[in-house]
Scaffold this motif. Structure first.
Motif, PDB file in Angstrom:
ATOM      1  N   PRO A   1      -7.589   8.549   2.551  1.00  6.87           N
ATOM      2  CA  PRO A   1      -8.492   7.676   3.092  1.00  6.87           C
ATOM      3  C   PRO A   1      -8.442   6.154   2.493  1.00  6.87           C
ATOM      4  O   PRO A   1      -8.815   5.134   3.275  1.00  6.87           O
ATOM      5  N   ASN A   2      -7.768   6.000   1.683  1.00  9.03           N
ATOM      6  CA  ASN A   2      -7.388   4.608   0.984  1.00  9.03           C
ATOM      7  C   ASN A   2      -6.058   4.487   1.030  1.00  9.03           C
ATOM      8  O   ASN A   2      -5.158   5.076   1.267  1.00  9.03           O
ATOM      9  N   LEU A   3      -5.706   2.981   0.722  1.00  4.44           N
ATOM     10  CA  LEU A   3      -4.347   2.568   0.867  1.00  4.44           C
ATOM     11  C   LEU A   3      -3.744   2.478  -0.700  1.00  4.44           C
ATOM     12  O   LEU A   3      -2.671   1.662  -0.809  1.00  4.44           O
ATOM     13  N   ILE A   4      -4.234   3.253  -1.497  1.00  3.00           N
ATOM     14  CA  ILE A   4      -3.692   3.140  -2.903  1.00  3.00           C
ATOM     15  C   ILE A   4      -3.226   4.381  -3.637  1.00  3.00           C
ATOM     16  O   ILE A   4      -3.160   4.593  -4.679  1.00  3.00           O
ATOM     17  N   GLU A   5      -3.112   5.269  -2.894  1.00  2.00           N
ATOM     18  CA  GLU A   5      -2.635   6.855  -3.276  1.00  2.00           C
ATOM     19  C   GLU A   5      -1.348   7.164  -2.672  1.00  2.00           C
ATOM     20  O   GLU A   5      -1.228   7.132  -1.575  1.00  2.00           O
ATOM     21  N   ALA A   6      -0.366   7.927  -3.557  1.00  2.41           N
ATOM     22  CA  ALA A   6       0.483   8.534  -3.023  1.00  2.41           C
ATOM     23  C   ALA A   6       0.660  10.078  -3.624  1.00  2.41           C
ATOM     24  O   ALA A   6       0.249  10.373  -4.780  1.00  2.41           O
ATOM     25  N   THR A   7       1.310  10.720  -2.759  1.00  2.00           N
ATOM     26  CA  THR A   7       1.446  12.192  -3.359  1.00  2.00           C
ATOM     27  C   THR A   7       2.390  12.412  -4.023  1.00  2.00           C
ATOM     28  O   THR A   7       3.636  11.515  -3.875  1.00  2.00           O
TER      29      THR A   7
ATOM     30  N   ALA B   1      -0.776  16.773  -6.479  1.00  2.00           N
ATOM     31  CA  ALA B   1      -0.789  15.968  -7.464  1.00  2.00           C
ATOM     32  C   ALA B   1      -0.628  14.799  -6.618  1.00  2.00           C
ATOM     33  O   ALA B   1       0.372  14.583  -5.784  1.00  2.00           O
ATOM     34  N   SER B   2      -1.246  13.877  -7.143  1.00  2.00           N
ATOM     35  CA  SER B   2      -1.315  12.552  -6.501  1.00  2.00           C
ATOM     36  C   SER B   2      -1.398  11.291  -7.433  1.00  2.00           C
ATOM     37  O   SER B   2      -2.036  11.597  -8.695  1.00  2.00           O
ATOM     38  N   GLY B   3      -1.213  10.106  -7.194  1.00  2.00           N
ATOM     39  CA  GLY B   3      -1.334   9.016  -8.005  1.00  2.00           C
ATOM     40  C   GLY B   3      -2.032   7.878  -7.414  1.00  2.00           C
ATOM     41  O   GLY B   3      -1.954   7.585  -5.944  1.00  2.00           O
ATOM     42  N   ILE B   4      -3.121   7.275  -8.148  1.00  2.00           N
ATOM     43  CA  ILE B   4      -3.818   5.999  -7.347  1.00  2.00           C
ATOM     44  C   ILE B   4      -3.384   4.704  -8.102  1.00  2.00           C
ATOM     45  O   ILE B   4      -3.392   4.872  -9.509  1.00  2.00           O
ATOM     46  N   GLY B   5      -2.935   3.774  -7.344  1.00  2.00           N
ATOM     47  CA  GLY B   5      -2.535   2.482  -8.187  1.00  2.00           C
ATOM     48  C   GLY B   5      -2.760   1.393  -7.211  1.00  2.00           C
ATOM     49  O   GLY B   5      -2.811   1.531  -6.023  1.00  2.00           O
ATOM     50  N   ASN B   6      -2.754  -0.020  -7.974  1.00  3.05           N
ATOM     51  CA  ASN B   6      -2.622  -0.989  -6.942  1.00  3.05           C
ATOM     52  C   ASN B   6      -1.499  -1.894  -7.751  1.00  3.05           C
ATOM     53  O   ASN B   6      -1.205  -2.017  -8.721  1.00  3.05           O
ATOM     54  N   GLU B   7      -0.842  -2.595  -6.676  1.00  2.00           N
ATOM     55  CA  GLU B   7       0.084  -3.822  -6.916  1.00  2.00           C
ATOM     56  C   GLU B   7      -0.480  -4.989  -7.396  1.00  2.00           C
ATOM     57  O   GLU B   7      -1.427  -5.470  -6.867  1.00  2.00           O
ATOM     58  N   PHE B   8      -0.141  -5.493  -8.521  1.00  2.00           N
ATOM     59  CA  PHE B   8      -0.704  -6.779  -9.320  1.00  2.00           C
ATOM     60  C   PHE B   8       0.693  -7.654  -9.359  1.00  2.00           C
ATOM     61  O   PHE B   8       1.568  -7.296 -10.024  1.00  2.00           O
ATOM     62  N   CYS B   9       0.612  -8.913  -8.709  1.00  3.47           N
ATOM     63  CA  CYS B   9       1.674  -9.870  -8.970  1.00  3.47           C
ATOM     64  C   CYS B   9       1.295 -11.029  -9.803  1.00  3.47           C
ATOM     65  O   CYS B   9       0.145 -11.284  -9.519  1.00  3.47           O
ATOM     66  N   ASP B  10       1.959 -11.449 -10.729  1.00  3.80           N
ATOM     67  CA  ASP B  10       1.425 -13.156 -11.396  1.00  3.80           C
ATOM     68  C   ASP B  10       1.442 -14.155 -10.347  1.00  3.80           C
ATOM     69  O   ASP B  10       0.717 -14.998 -10.462  1.00  3.80           O
TER      70      ASP B  10
ATOM     71  N   PHE C   1       0.779  -1.208  -0.024  1.00  3.04           N
ATOM     72  CA  PHE C   1       0.017  -0.055   0.042  1.00  3.04           C
ATOM     73  C   PHE C   1       1.024   1.289   0.065  1.00  3.04           C
ATOM     74  O   PHE C   1       1.932   1.401   0.549  1.00  3.04           O
ATOM     75  N   HIS C   2       0.337   2.299  -0.550  1.00  2.00           N
ATOM     76  CA  HIS C   2       1.001   3.526  -0.474  1.00  2.00           C
ATOM     77  C   HIS C   2      -0.101   4.469  -0.201  1.00  2.00           C
ATOM     78  O   HIS C   2      -1.310   4.628  -0.687  1.00  2.00           O
ATOM     79  N   GLN C   3       0.229   5.204   1.074  1.00  2.00           N
ATOM     80  CA  GLN C   3      -0.742   6.157   1.743  1.00  2.00           C
ATOM     81  C   GLN C   3      -0.114   7.570   1.539  1.00  2.00           C
ATOM     82  O   GLN C   3       0.656   7.776   2.044  1.00  2.00           O
ATOM     83  N   GLY C   4      -0.756   8.596   1.135  1.00  2.00           N
ATOM     84  CA  GLY C   4      -0.676   9.861   1.102  1.00  2.00           C
ATOM     85  C   GLY C   4      -0.630  10.547   2.479  1.00  2.00           C
ATOM     86  O   GLY C   4      -1.541  10.178   3.066  1.00  2.00           O
ATOM     87  N   TYR C   5       0.454  11.294   3.176  1.00  2.00           N
ATOM     88  CA  TYR C   5       0.606  11.733   4.101  1.00  2.00           C
ATOM     89  C   TYR C   5       0.946  13.065   4.215  1.00  2.00           C
ATOM     90  O   TYR C   5       1.951  13.368   3.541  1.00  2.00           O
ATOM     91  N   ILE C   6       0.033  13.981   4.618  1.00  2.00           N
ATOM     92  CA  ILE C   6       0.384  15.416   4.456  1.00  2.00           C
ATOM     93  C   ILE C   6       0.228  16.128   5.911  1.00  2.00           C
ATOM     94  O   ILE C   6      -0.723  15.727   6.768  1.00  2.00           O
TER      95      ILE C   6
END
Length: 195
Positions: free
Chosen positions: A154-160, A174-183, A133-138
């Protein structure tokens, strides 16, 4: 200064000792004037990496990624005077896996810091854990480094990633939202990517 430029840098030490955070002052032609070096704020800490800094009327403020060991990092602020002497240094967040991105100086002497938290250390990032998880913290601190407020996404998929102070009352982030996907989640040899 009108006749000099201040840079942040880092100096590699022996492998077990990591890096020193450095501040360099040069003239406009790149000639060395003076410097300061910072390390060992913790007994076992081997890396200080300055991520962002601003010139103040009476010194400097730096956002600092400070590793305590292989797994734990903190978002710290280092306040320096004009001669690079430490005025104060304070760290914030949950004391592990915090990574500052940018420091913004406000006109009232306060500072806003963009940072991110993650549940992974440097090694696990590439080992296919499949649950990152990546969580934005300000957060904002006063002129003495005391915490005024803090906010986490509030979610665990957002980074500043960056901020702009529009009128000293509005901070655009500015931030990004994403999920980690592994095969093959959980397999150290799994191929993973953030989407």
């Amino acid at each position: 200064d009108s006749g000099s430029i201040v840079h942040t840098a880092r100096k590699a030490l022996a492998l077990d000792d990591g890096y020193e955070g450095m501040i360099l002052r040069t003239d406009l032609n790149g000639n060395f004037l003076d410097s300061a070096s910072f390390t060992n704020f913790y007994p076992d800490q081997g890396l200080i990496n300055f991520r962002s800094f601003e010139k103040l009327t009476d010194g400097y403020i730096l956002a600092e990624l400070s590793w305590k060991d292989d797994h734990n990092a903190q978002s710290c602020l280092l306040r320096l005077d004009e001669s690079f002497n430490v005025v104060w240094r304070k760290c914030y967040g949950n004391a592990s896996k915090e990574k500052p991105v940018q420091v913004v100086a406000l006109s009232n002497g306060h500072f806003v810091v963009l940072s991110n938290s993650t549940d992974l250390d440097n090694n696990d990032m590439f080992r296919g854990s499949g649950n990152a998880f990546h969580q934005g913290y300000i957060f904002e601190v006063d002129a003495d480094g005391n915490l005024e407020w803090e906010w986490r996404s509030p979610n665990l998929i957002e980074a500043t990633s960056a901020a702009y102070l529009e009128n000293d009352t509005t901070l655009i982030v500015a931030s990004g939202i994403g999920n980690e996907f592994c095969d093959n989640p959980g397999n150290p040899n799994s191929s993973c990517q953030f989407l």
